[in-house]
Design an enzyme around this catalytic site. Structure first.
Site, mmCIF file in Angstrom:
data_model
loop_
_atom_site.group_PDB
_atom_site.id
_atom_site.type_symbol
_atom_site.label_atom_id
_atom_site.label_comp_id
_atom_site.label_asym_id
_atom_site.label_seq_id
_atom_site.Cartn_x
_atom_site.Cartn_y
_atom_site.Cartn_z
ATOM 1 N N ALA A 1 45.122 25.462 90.541
ATOM 2 C CA ALA A 1 43.713 25.386 90.137
ATOM 3 C C ALA A 1 43.556 25.136 88.630
ATOM 4 O O ALA A 1 44.536 25.063 87.893
ATOM 5 C CB ALA A 1 43.001 26.668 90.550
ATOM 6 N N HIS A 2 42.330 25.038 88.195
ATOM 7 C CA HIS A 2 42.032 24.723 86.801
ATOM 8 C C HIS A 2 42.546 25.799 85.838
ATOM 9 O O HIS A 2 42.516 26.976 86.130
ATOM 10 C CB HIS A 2 40.539 24.482 86.567
ATOM 11 C CG HIS A 2 39.635 25.522 87.130
ATOM 12 N ND1 HIS A 2 38.316 25.300 87.373
ATOM 13 C CD2 HIS A 2 39.870 26.790 87.524
ATOM 14 C CE1 HIS A 2 37.778 26.385 87.864
ATOM 15 N NE2 HIS A 2 38.692 27.305 87.962
ATOM 16 N N ASN A 3 43.019 25.318 84.698
ATOM 17 C CA ASN A 3 43.428 26.186 83.583
ATOM 18 C C ASN A 3 44.708 26.973 83.860
ATOM 19 O O ASN A 3 45.071 27.855 83.065
ATOM 20 C CB ASN A 3 42.328 27.186 83.203
ATOM 21 C CG ASN A 3 41.055 26.512 82.732
ATOM 22 O OD1 ASN A 3 40.989 25.293 82.625
ATOM 23 N ND2 ASN A 3 40.059 27.303 82.430
#
Lengths: 337, 337, 337
Positions: free
Chosen positions: A246-248
């Site tokens: 997922a993001h980050n």
């Protein structure tokens, strides 16, 4: 930190008073300040607008005093640094999204429909039939782009890489010797949902994906781009098929991740970590260097460096094994009575 | 067993002394022996080079005495059959990979960029717009290839098959009446990671996928090709969406596999087995004919024919249910006290 | 309910006596009745043929008395409504499939190979390079179709939608402001397996997918079309990457579904439900409005509105947490003794 102009076109400047009008914010300060970009509150600088949507007043560091303006609810408006213009709204992140649409425009696939700029593909690279290369993308020496793969605008791919059939890559910087197998999705929007006036709304994702040298991403796996920052996969990390990053997320070097790994937003994974199949890690969790996680584990809290964990919710493997054996004995002995 | 020349171009012969030079192996025998191919140690024949990387000395049968040469660590060099040339290195599988690059070349997507050979597509077959067919591929009567699907070089597809949109197939032999739904990935490299001098390195995958008659593979599912041998899916086996079948797996006939099945490397599944959703099976495990596995199970050891198992780690379903009920009773009764 | 002619071409009428011949059914009534379409037994009308394959005699409502004919086993032939012609066979669903092939033809990808009809793409929509648009598809204002995406015959897409790279959509009606990210598969055949004379056989899937306004479907996620009815995703529902939504599922509004959600056939999910990562829900289960399900849960029975559940098999979260804590205490205290 400014949004990367290879992936986002800057549309501004836009005056603060225009932004106030667009978003219906309450603001009584100097409206002539020019806003150039969107940013996260911790890293926003001059000419940048951010938002704060915590449930507690912002702590020192939560909002960079350099930021020109910040969307905030009435409740915490007075808690902003004095140097930051407080734009008071009911839904700060949503207002920030509305403002962002007049400041930056994602160079998405539509950019390719009318593609005229020559792209920078090295003469020794091979672009297979049906592959689509976006404006401003660069592809290095001897790299192979598979049939019907899609390389988005501005994507940078190093040398000796292999991009599989039907894979797609956007908003990404890719090193050397990287393999992205068939059907993998690099750099799509992550799952960021915010409340909007009419219901659940997608929060825009302004960051990038960075795949360092010798990374391999398996078939049909997904690595989402960051919300503001980057999603980073370290050198020599190997990701199996059908994994979700997922993001980050920040993954270290030489990490091995078997299929169906699910790494939630903002997780940090150290160097040399090994994940068995179908390991899930909840958002913001940190996994220390060299940790090992048994197949099927669901990880909800930090795993210290070098430890081996398993189970759901995950705990040290020995403890999990002991509990399983104990239950088994209790039920077996009950049966005999 | 030789590598299939429909999927791998043979580049040799290469003399043993050249291979010794390329890999830095220690070897004092006859260097003029000609090597033609790579192989697994159990099945390597004359003119083939293999490797041995076990933690114990090789047992009889682990290394075919017919093999011309075998990469091995110093520790087990004397344990090879006398007829096999021992090429002593620190990292045998990595050295084998280095040698393989001068012996065979994967006919990967790049082959299609300059495709000139006519492919063998039956006149009653339909190739949809945007589909890419590799050199040497063959497609049988009435088979439909969906839009933007990719059929790799040398792939053989029988009659009355349906290949979905954006699916990709490589290194595969496909029977009749087979369906591969949209976005499925057949024949990609599996997840084989070996230590290299600089960190984790992808082990090359020289095998194939065989889908027998009437097999169906769901959307976005992945079936990896074998490392040396084949990944085989038996007749009438039906695989749901988003399943992962790793290298060297052998699945029997009439197996039903609900979505998110994760079948690890070298697993064997008998005929008529039924897997509920999200069943994971650890590598090398055997599942007997007619076994049933409940949804969400994590299987770490052999399941005998005809049994029904569930839970993680999986055990006979009745036992798992009994344990769940027992825990529930203990905690409930504790509450009442 | 008739099959949607945008996705299925009607080939009939076919007389009942022809159907009897095709399927080898036993039938002694009036063979001149004309059959036009296939249908599910609960909703079949005049001129439609259905099947009944329950293990108990059909209850009132299971077979619509309006149906012209119904395939059924000898055992339940007398239990059909008198108005319905009983076509007696050993494998009713399989016979229905054989009959369906002379009644309807799926407008699948092959239709696009010879595509001549102009498609209805709004002038403000953008179709990226390599995208394939099927005959009879319609695409609304400002909608963007990504590179190498595939839009099947007859698919209707509203305005202001974004369809990602390499995504594919078939048999679907899509509202406004919908996002389908890269590699998602909308409207493929679901996993319906029936016994056939030679082994497991795919049951044909005649339904559709409906994505209401503001739905987002993540990368490489799959939403299968209904068997006869529709698979429906309600307004503002947000689905993460690598999720699986099976046939006939009905999802409410403002549902949030994190990655690896696995929603089995005919599940109903209420409004505002939140699913953590990797939640599996068994077929036919109902989840009430506003329920929350913790990551990794395996849900095998109904969850009442507003409750929070977790674990496998799932139970109220407090109860699951209590059980986990209790086991932990038992094993810890045993250690100290």
């Amino acid at each position: 930190m400014a949004v990367d102009s290879r992936f986002y076109e800057h549309l501004g400047p836009v005056s603060l008073s225009e932004i106030v009008t667009l978003t219906g914010a309450s603001y009584s300060g100097n409206g002539v300040v020019q806003i150039m970009d969107v940013a996260a509150s911790r890293s926003a600088g001059r000419g940048e607008v951010c938002y704060y949507e915590g449930t507690k007043p912002p702590a020192p560091g939560d909002i960079n005093p350099e930021a020109s303006a910040c969307f905030v609810t009435q409740k915490f408006a007075d808690a902003l640094p004095e140097s930051v213009a407080a734009l008071i709204v009911a839904l700060p992140r949503y207002a920030h999204y509305i403002a962002s649409r007049s400041l930056v425009r994602y160079r998405n696939w539509s950019e390719q429909a009318g593609q005229t700029e020559p792209t920078n593909v090295h003469e020794s690279a091979k672009v297979s039939p049906g592959a689509v290369i976006g404006a401003g993308a660069a592809i290095g020496d001897r790299t192979i782009i598979g049939p019907n793969a899609v390389i988005g605008p501005g994507v940078q791919i190093g040398r000796d890489c292999e991009i599989g059939a039907n894979a797609s890559i956007q908003s990404a910087l890719i090193g050397n010797y990287v393999k992205v197998y068939s059907g993998a999705r690099i750099g799509e929007s992550g799952f960021g949902v915010m409340p909007g006036p009419d219901g659940a709304t997608d929060a825009p994702q302004f960051g990038r994906v960075i795949l360092q040298d010798h990374v391999t991403v398996g078939s049909n796996s997904c690595v989402d781009r960051g919300a503001f920052d980057d999603t980073i996969i370290g050198e020599h990390t190997k990701i199996d098929n059908l994994c979700q990053i997922a993001h980050n997320v920040v993954v270290g070097r030489n990490v091995l991740m078997a299929s169906f790994a699910g790494i939630s937003g903002t997780v940090t994974i150290g160097d040399g970590v090994m994940l068995g199949g179908r390991v899930g890690i909840a958002d913001h969790v940190q996994v220390g260097d060299g940790a090992q996680i048994a197949a099927s584990a669901g990880v909800f809290r930090e795993i210290p460096a070098g430890e081996t964990w398993g189970g759901t919710p995950a705990k040290p493997l020995r403890q999990w094994m002991k509990e399983i054996a104990w239950i088994n004995r209790q039920v077996e002995s009950g049966k005999k009575k």
